[in-house]
Design an enzyme around this catalytic site. Structure first.
Site, PDB file in Angstrom:
ATOM      1  N   CYS A  85       0.827  -1.208   0.000  1.00 51.07           N
ATOM      2  CA  CYS A  85       0.000   0.000   0.000  1.00 51.07           C
ATOM      3  C   CYS A  85       0.865   1.263   0.000  1.00 51.07           C
ATOM      4  O   CYS A  85       1.488   1.564  -1.017  1.00 51.07           O
ATOM      5  CB  CYS A  85      -1.000  -0.061   1.150  1.00 51.07           C
ATOM      6  SG  CYS A  85      -2.406   1.030   0.900  1.00 51.07           S
ATOM      7  N   HIS A 178      -3.138  -5.252   1.627  1.00 50.39           N
ATOM      8  CA  HIS A 178      -2.402  -5.504   2.883  1.00 50.39           C
ATOM      9  C   HIS A 178      -2.323  -6.997   3.184  1.00 50.39           C
ATOM     10  O   HIS A 178      -3.168  -7.515   3.931  1.00 50.39           O
ATOM     11  CB  HIS A 178      -3.127  -4.805   4.048  1.00 50.39           C
ATOM     12  CG  HIS A 178      -2.991  -3.323   4.050  1.00 50.39           C
ATOM     13  ND1 HIS A 178      -2.034  -2.669   4.791  1.00 50.39           N
ATOM     14  CD2 HIS A 178      -3.675  -2.373   3.382  1.00 50.39           C
ATOM     15  CE1 HIS A 178      -2.144  -1.364   4.596  1.00 50.39           C
ATOM     16  NE2 HIS A 178      -3.131  -1.157   3.746  1.00 50.39           N
ATOM     17  N   GLU A 180      -0.523  -8.504   5.176  1.00 51.65           N
ATOM     18  CA  GLU A 180      -0.231  -8.755   6.601  1.00 51.65           C
ATOM     19  C   GLU A 180      -1.501  -8.800   7.448  1.00 51.65           C
ATOM     20  O   GLU A 180      -1.464  -9.216   8.607  1.00 51.65           O
ATOM     21  CB  GLU A 180       0.741  -7.681   7.138  1.00 51.65           C
ATOM     22  CG  GLU A 180       0.151  -6.304   7.444  1.00 51.65           C
ATOM     23  CD  GLU A 180      -0.135  -5.440   6.221  1.00 51.65           C
ATOM     24  OE1 GLU A 180      -0.014  -5.936   5.075  1.00 51.65           O
ATOM     25  OE2 GLU A 180      -0.511  -4.262   6.410  1.00 51.65           O
TER      26      GLU A 180
HETATM   27  N1  GLN Z   1      -3.566   6.337   1.250  1.00 50.15           N
HETATM   28  C1  GLN Z   1      -2.264   6.098   1.811  1.00 50.15           C
HETATM   29  C2  GLN Z   1      -1.206   6.938   1.106  1.00 50.15           C
HETATM   30  O1  GLN Z   1      -1.463   7.490   0.096  1.00 50.15           O
HETATM   31  C3  GLN Z   1      -1.910   4.630   1.719  1.00 50.15           C
HETATM   32  C4  GLN Z   1      -2.902   3.802   2.516  1.00 50.15           C
HETATM   33  C5  GLN Z   1      -2.362   2.571   3.158  1.00 50.15           C
HETATM   34  O2  GLN Z   1      -1.140   2.338   3.201  1.00 50.15           O
HETATM   35  N2  GLN Z   1      -3.233   1.795   3.746  1.00 50.15           N
HETATM   36  O3  GLN Z   1      -0.131   7.072   1.593  1.00 50.15           O
END
Ligand code: GLN
Length: 203
Positions: A85, A178, A180
């Site tokens: 992410c 994610h 994890e």
């Molecule tokens: N929206 C976050 C970002 O742009 C990422 C979201 C996440 O890691 N769950 O940094």
């Protein structure tokens, strides 16, 4: 790099975000977990995970703690990396909104928070052939969209609309979701497998 006499040492960037869940996942696959807050924590790591969180905050803290160059050097040395992410955003070479890349090691373009408000968070079962037949459950939280995949990148999984959500450029692996947050450890095992494949290549 690791040898058969000791477990792999896998770091988790621990300046902000979903650190604890990755540490637990690393331990569950039988590797040693190292929380990385300062450059000295990177010594002797076999691989590094960049977790989810808030990439703007993480970018600032990476520079405040002097971690940008030593993490980039670890990647150049071929240590496998997994970005999840926000971690995917930090690894990407290009950002569709014009933000400067942080590590620039993953041959993709991303757009932050681009799944749209009604899909802020969602879950989907994903086909990930490199992990076997069983689908992987993907938890997406304000996830980035991969807007372009460069020629050096393999797509390992797509969401139900066909957007890439797991990608790999050489030894750098990233997911928009994610891994994890579920009990399925196959993505972490893939990272560990990439460590041993790197050892075989250099042996
Ligand atoms: N929206 C976050 C970002 O742009 C990422 C979201 C996440 O890691 N769950 O940094």
């Amino acid at each position: 790099m690791s040898d058969s006499a000791r477990p792999s040492r896998i770091g988790v960037l621990a300046v902000q975000g979903a650190v604890r869940e990755h540490v637990n996942a690393i331990r569950e696959i039988g590797a040693d977990a190292v929380e990385v807050r300062l450059p000295r924590d990177l010594v002797d790591l076999d691989a590094l995970i960049l977790p989810g969180g808030e990439s703007t905050a993480m970018r600032k803290l990476i520079d405040a703690y002097g971690l940008r160059e030593p993490i980039a050097a670890l990647g150049r040395a071929g240590a496998p990396m997994l970005g999840t992410c926000a971690g995917m955003i930090l690894l990407a070479e290009r950002n569709a909104d014009g933000e400067d890349p942080v590590f620039g090691m993953l041959d993709i373009e991303v757009r932050r928070n681009a799944y749209g408000r009604q899909l802020d968070s969602f879950e989907a079962d994903l086909e990930v052939p490199v992990l076997g037949h069983e689908p992987l459950h993907g938890v997406f939280i304000r996830a980035p969209v991969v807007t372009h995949v460069g020629p050096r990148t393999e797509v390992l999984a797509r969401d139900p609309d066909g957007q890439p959500v797991a990608v790999r450029t050489g030894s750098v692996l990233a997911t928009a979701f994610h891994p994890e947050l579920t009990g399925d450890r196959r993505m972490h095992r893939l990272l560990a497998q990439m460590i041993s494949e790197g050892v075989e290549r250099t042996a």
